[in-house]
Design an enzyme around this catalytic site. Structure first.
Site, PDB file in Angstrom:
ATOM      1  N   GLU A 197      -3.253   5.974   0.042  1.00 57.43           N
ATOM      2  CA  GLU A 197      -2.239   6.639  -0.790  1.00 57.43           C
ATOM      3  C   GLU A 197      -2.664   8.048  -1.201  1.00 57.43           C
ATOM      4  O   GLU A 197      -2.757   8.386  -2.387  1.00 57.43           O
ATOM      5  CB  GLU A 197      -1.902   5.775  -2.011  1.00 57.43           C
ATOM      6  CG  GLU A 197      -1.177   4.510  -1.601  1.00 57.43           C
ATOM      7  CD  GLU A 197      -0.581   3.713  -2.759  1.00 57.43           C
ATOM      8  OE1 GLU A 197      -0.985   3.916  -3.908  1.00 57.43           O
ATOM      9  OE2 GLU A 197       0.302   2.884  -2.495  1.00 57.43           O
ATOM     10  N   GLU A 380       0.838  -1.933   3.347  1.00 57.49           N
ATOM     11  CA  GLU A 380       0.959  -2.585   2.042  1.00 57.49           C
ATOM     12  C   GLU A 380       2.419  -2.839   1.727  1.00 57.49           C
ATOM     13  O   GLU A 380       3.254  -1.939   1.815  1.00 57.49           O
ATOM     14  CB  GLU A 380       0.364  -1.735   0.910  1.00 57.49           C
ATOM     15  CG  GLU A 380      -1.118  -1.834   0.763  1.00 57.49           C
ATOM     16  CD  GLU A 380      -1.641  -1.138  -0.474  1.00 57.49           C
ATOM     17  OE1 GLU A 380      -1.021  -1.287  -1.551  1.00 57.49           O
ATOM     18  OE2 GLU A 380      -2.658  -0.455  -0.359  1.00 57.49           O
TER      19      GLU A 380
END
Ligand code: BG6
Length: 485
Positions: A197, A380
């Site tokens: 991220e 994810e």
């Protein structure tokens, strides 16, 4: 149509939420080790002790909610220290994944297990031995390891002495970490992610700097771009055939109305995320970012040679997390790259307020494919819920099964109807682990229940949930498993 035969299905985790083994076998301290369960006030400074006994002091991260961090004080609880103890349960956990028929496991490296302060010349052999054992255990069951080199953390030493990613010293330390990993694991690991991220850079714990201004954060991001590109280049040289991606938080943003100003705002807000992919996938800064930097007083220090490095180390595939979506208007407040998550009247949300949006997953797959034409990996996704086990630790999690059915259907549509090359799907926390945002254990994602509570109490025993058996059947029968329409 079935899902493509070679599509990877697995579970994903991050070391500080899953691994535990704090201080064992020479592991040094990472920034995330100071994050408590949220029950203490934020002190100005945090003290820590390195495995060799020396003490240090480091500032509290500033971007966490009040009460989220603390020093290592008696009586405080630090979830990362034990997490759910993958360090001593890895064989059992990998066996559970194999039993479901999964063929992929995403996990991250604890940087300080390999270089306890980040500064050592030579890697810690025991740290490399551990990750090699994990990789070999996966391969024993034909499970492809997918390694995140750096998941939202940093050696505490680099934070204290160099302000983390503000310094180019951290680039050198990161590349040294990569070299050690590629030397030891090269040939056995095909899929790598340089950063998790990377578009959500949350102050101290992620970046190791107490300077949370926009200028500092983008300077850190620039250093991470350079580090990532150097890692990709090195990895391609040392491990022919290896594929590199970086991971982005890809929650879609929808304009709340058709007012042109709101639609234009949606575009510019989305660019806050796309900027990161543009740099890493295309190897250069997008033109429109210069205007944004000017408006926000960001003046990057770009060293001679950086632009060349960025262009030589572009990623091979795009991976992302997608849990929820949000809406915006021209008046939405965007704090750095994070939009406050506004409710969407058309979507249901979890008890933690995360909207459930399977079509949003198909939307993101299309958005990224249209823009980059690179293979996509969903690394994810998943449903965080407060599972309620019965006295035999059996969890009847039909809500999770329905969630997965809907999201798998969205992936199938993206592959079948939109023609998108999807490399794989790894569900977050297939074995229950500690929540990143809240430090709770109560917020569970897994197919396998772990007997541990918010304070780290419990036997740590693992118990398959109902969704475990559903997933096992799904893996056996592929798309023949009935999917919601
Ligand atoms: C992603 C992170 O943002 O979301 C994970 O990469 C995190 O580390 C996951 O755990 C889910 O968030 P949370 O707060 O529910 O754990």
């Amino acid at each position: 149509m079935r899902f493509p035969e070679d599509l990877l299905w697995g579970s994903a985790s991050a070391d500080f939420q899953y691994e535990g083994g704090f201080g064992e076998d020479g592991r040094g301290v990472i920034t995330q080790d100071f994050v408590t369960d949220g029950s203490v006030d934020v002190p100005r400074m945090m003290t820590y002790r390195l495995p060799d006994g020396t003490r240090g002091e480091t500032p509290a991260r500033t971007s966490m909610p009040k009460g989220a961090v603390g020093d290592f004080r008696e009586g405080k609880y630090y979830p990362s220290h034990q997490a759910v103890d993958f360090y001593h349960h890895y064989k059992e956990d990998i066996r559970y994944l194999a039993d479901m028929g999964l063929n992929c496991m995403r996990f991250s490296i604890c940087w300080t297990r390999i270089f306890p302060t980040g500064m050592e010349e030579k890697p810690n052999k025991k740290g490399l031995d551990f990750y090699e054992a994990v990789v070999d255990e996966c391969l024993k069951y034909d499970i492809q390891p997918l390694i995140t080199i750096c998941h939202d953390e940093l050696p505490a030493y680099l934070a204290e002495h160099y302000q983390g990613w503000m310094s180019r010293v951290t680039i050198d330390c990161y590349v040294k970490l990569c070299r050690a990993l590629f030397e030891r694991l090269g040939g056995r690991v095909k899929y790598w992610l340089t950063f998790n991220e990377v578009n959500i850079l949350n102050g101290y714990s992620h970046l190791g700097t107490t300077d949370c201004t926009m200028a500092a954060t983008y300077q850190c991001a620039h250093h991470m771009f350079v580090a990532s590109a150097l890692a990709v280049k090195l990895g391609h040289e040392m491990m022919p055939g290896a594929l590199f991606g970086a991971m982005y938080a890809a929650s879609p943003v929808y304009a709340r109305t058709c007012r042109p100003q709101d639609v234009f705002a949606q575009m510019t807000i989305r660019r806050r995320t796309l900027f990161y992919i543009d740099v890493m996938a295309r190897g250069e800064y997008p033109v429109w970012q210069a205007d944004f930097f000017k408006d926000n007083g960001v003046e990057l220090v770009i060293e001679p040679g950086d632009k060349e490095i960025l262009s030589q180390g572009t990623i091979d595939y795009i991976s992302f997390s997608m849990y929820r979506s949000t809406t915006c208007t021209a008046d939405s407040e965007l704090k750095m790259n994070v939009l406050s998550f506004d409710p969407n009247p058309y979507l249901e949300a979890t008890p933690w307020g995360w909207t459930i949006d399977p079509l949003g997953l198909r939307y993101v797959l299309n958005e990224f494919w249209d823009r980059y034409q690179l293979p996509l990996f969903i690394v994810e996704n998943g449903l965080g819920m407060a599972d309620e086990p019965d006295e035999d630790f059996w969890v009847e999690d039909d809500y999770r099964i329905n969630y997965l059915k809907d999201h798998f259907k969205a992936i199938k549509d993206a592959v079948e109807l939109d023609g998108i090359p999807v490399l794989g799907y790894t569900m977050w926390g297939g074995i229950d682990l500690v929540s990143l945002s809240t430090g709770e254990m109560k917020k569970r994602y897994g197919w396998v229940y772990v007997d541990m509570d918010d304070k780290g109490k419990g036997s740590l025993k693992r118990y398959p949930k109902k969704s475990f058996y559903w997933m096992k059947d799904f893996m056996k029968n592929g798309s023949r498993t009935p999917l919601n329409s």
